[in-house]
Design a protein around this motif. Sequence first.
Motif, PDB file in Angstrom:
ATOM      1  N   PHE A  57      42.541  37.964  38.911  1.00 49.05           N
ATOM      2  CA  PHE A  57      41.913  38.939  39.784  1.00 49.05           C
ATOM      3  C   PHE A  57      41.608  38.234  41.102  1.00 49.05           C
ATOM      4  O   PHE A  57      41.468  37.013  41.149  1.00 49.05           O
ATOM      5  CB  PHE A  57      40.634  39.480  39.146  1.00 49.05           C
ATOM      6  N   CYS A  74      35.117  41.952  38.189  1.00 52.61           N
ATOM      7  CA  CYS A  74      36.377  41.405  38.683  1.00 52.61           C
ATOM      8  C   CYS A  74      37.006  42.474  39.559  1.00 52.61           C
ATOM      9  O   CYS A  74      36.901  43.664  39.253  1.00 52.61           O
ATOM     10  CB  CYS A  74      37.323  41.075  37.529  1.00 52.61           C
ATOM     11  N   GLU A  76      40.434  43.595  42.254  1.00 49.91           N
ATOM     12  CA  GLU A  76      41.759  43.407  42.830  1.00 49.91           C
ATOM     13  C   GLU A  76      41.703  44.022  44.216  1.00 49.91           C
ATOM     14  O   GLU A  76      41.195  45.123  44.398  1.00 49.91           O
ATOM     15  CB  GLU A  76      42.808  44.102  41.967  1.00 49.91           C
ATOM     16  N   LYS A  96      45.973  44.904  33.160  1.00 53.29           N
ATOM     17  CA  LYS A  96      45.209  43.649  33.225  1.00 53.29           C
ATOM     18  C   LYS A  96      43.760  43.879  32.793  1.00 53.29           C
ATOM     19  O   LYS A  96      43.182  43.057  32.066  1.00 53.29           O
ATOM     20  CB  LYS A  96      45.252  43.072  34.636  1.00 53.29           C
ATOM     21  N   CYS A  97      43.164  44.981  33.226  1.00 56.35           N
ATOM     22  CA  CYS A  97      41.794  45.299  32.823  1.00 56.35           C
ATOM     23  C   CYS A  97      41.709  45.500  31.313  1.00 56.35           C
ATOM     24  O   CYS A  97      40.760  45.049  30.665  1.00 56.35           O
ATOM     25  CB  CYS A  97      41.305  46.556  33.548  1.00 56.35           C
ATOM     26  N   TYR A  98      42.708  46.151  30.754  1.00 57.89           N
ATOM     27  CA  TYR A  98      42.767  46.356  29.306  1.00 57.89           C
ATOM     28  C   TYR A  98      42.795  45.010  28.586  1.00 57.89           C
ATOM     29  O   TYR A  98      42.054  44.782  27.633  1.00 57.89           O
ATOM     30  CB  TYR A  98      43.992  47.195  28.951  1.00 57.89           C
ATOM     31  N   ALA A 101      39.400  43.285  28.855  1.00 56.93           N
ATOM     32  CA  ALA A 101      38.413  43.918  27.980  1.00 56.93           C
ATOM     33  C   ALA A 101      38.676  43.561  26.523  1.00 56.93           C
ATOM     34  O   ALA A 101      37.737  43.262  25.768  1.00 56.93           O
ATOM     35  CB  ALA A 101      38.434  45.437  28.177  1.00 56.93           C
ATOM     36  N   SER A 108      33.976  40.271  32.944  1.00 58.85           N
ATOM     37  CA  SER A 108      34.620  41.575  33.121  1.00 58.85           C
ATOM     38  C   SER A 108      33.771  42.740  32.628  1.00 58.85           C
ATOM     39  O   SER A 108      34.236  43.592  31.872  1.00 58.85           O
ATOM     40  CB  SER A 108      35.973  41.581  32.406  1.00 58.85           C
ATOM     41  N   HIS A 110      32.710  44.991  34.720  1.00 56.20           N
ATOM     42  CA  HIS A 110      33.193  46.075  35.579  1.00 56.20           C
ATOM     43  C   HIS A 110      34.458  45.609  36.291  1.00 56.20           C
ATOM     44  O   HIS A 110      34.616  44.420  36.573  1.00 56.20           O
ATOM     45  CB  HIS A 110      32.136  46.465  36.619  1.00 56.20           C
ATOM     46  N   PHE A 111      35.309  46.570  36.608  1.00 50.68           N
ATOM     47  CA  PHE A 111      36.540  46.278  37.337  1.00 50.68           C
ATOM     48  C   PHE A 111      36.574  47.133  38.592  1.00 50.68           C
ATOM     49  O   PHE A 111      36.188  48.305  38.563  1.00 50.68           O
ATOM     50  CB  PHE A 111      37.769  46.593  36.474  1.00 50.68           C
ATOM     51  N   TRP A 113      39.011  48.205  42.084  1.00 49.87           N
ATOM     52  CA  TRP A 113      40.250  48.221  42.864  1.00 49.87           C
ATOM     53  C   TRP A 113      39.811  48.514  44.281  1.00 49.87           C
ATOM     54  O   TRP A 113      39.218  49.549  44.562  1.00 49.87           O
ATOM     55  CB  TRP A 113      41.178  49.308  42.341  1.00 49.87           C
ATOM     56  N   SER A 128      41.817  56.579  36.684  1.00 51.11           N
ATOM     57  CA  SER A 128      41.368  55.659  35.623  1.00 51.11           C
ATOM     58  C   SER A 128      41.025  56.406  34.340  1.00 51.11           C
ATOM     59  O   SER A 128      40.245  55.920  33.521  1.00 51.11           O
ATOM     60  CB  SER A 128      40.162  54.847  36.104  1.00 51.11           C
TER      61      SER A 128
END
Length: 146
Positions: A57, A74, A76, A96-98, A101, A108, A110-111, A113, A128
């Motif tokens: 990230f 994290c 992006e 990537k978030c999957y 997690a 991680s 929270h994510f 973009w 999302s």
Amino acid sequence: MVVGEDAQLKGFSGARRAKQWLEGTMRIFGAYANTDSPSCGRRLTLAWPHGGRTFSFDLGGTMRGEPYQSDMFCAEVKNYSQPGDQGTRFDEFLAKCYVAAQARHLLSDHFMWITWSPFRANFWSTLSSADQVEAAVLQHRSCVFG
């Protein structure tokens, strides 16, 4: 300047801009970029479950204020002036978030973009959604599931 170097410089500039913006909202403190130091890079780098490759990230840090006090994030960052290939990149981001997690990556909670150019405007409210995450993970199934 070589094209790849220009893209790297633009990406670095976008990450710095996003970091300043996030800290300026007073909802983030201790934000760092994956290029700040080898340690920061390691914190933001994870391995795809299959294929022997890694991903990272662009930003990470700590949130402030309720209800997210001390939660980690994290992010992006896409420093684009046009939609470009953000839809494709966003699908990869969801995968990537999957993975993060599933791995219970400690940074991680929270994510995010972060972009300065809208994309997939007709689908904004469902970017999302569970269906979109599932589709993105399946699109990258060889890296996620082997």
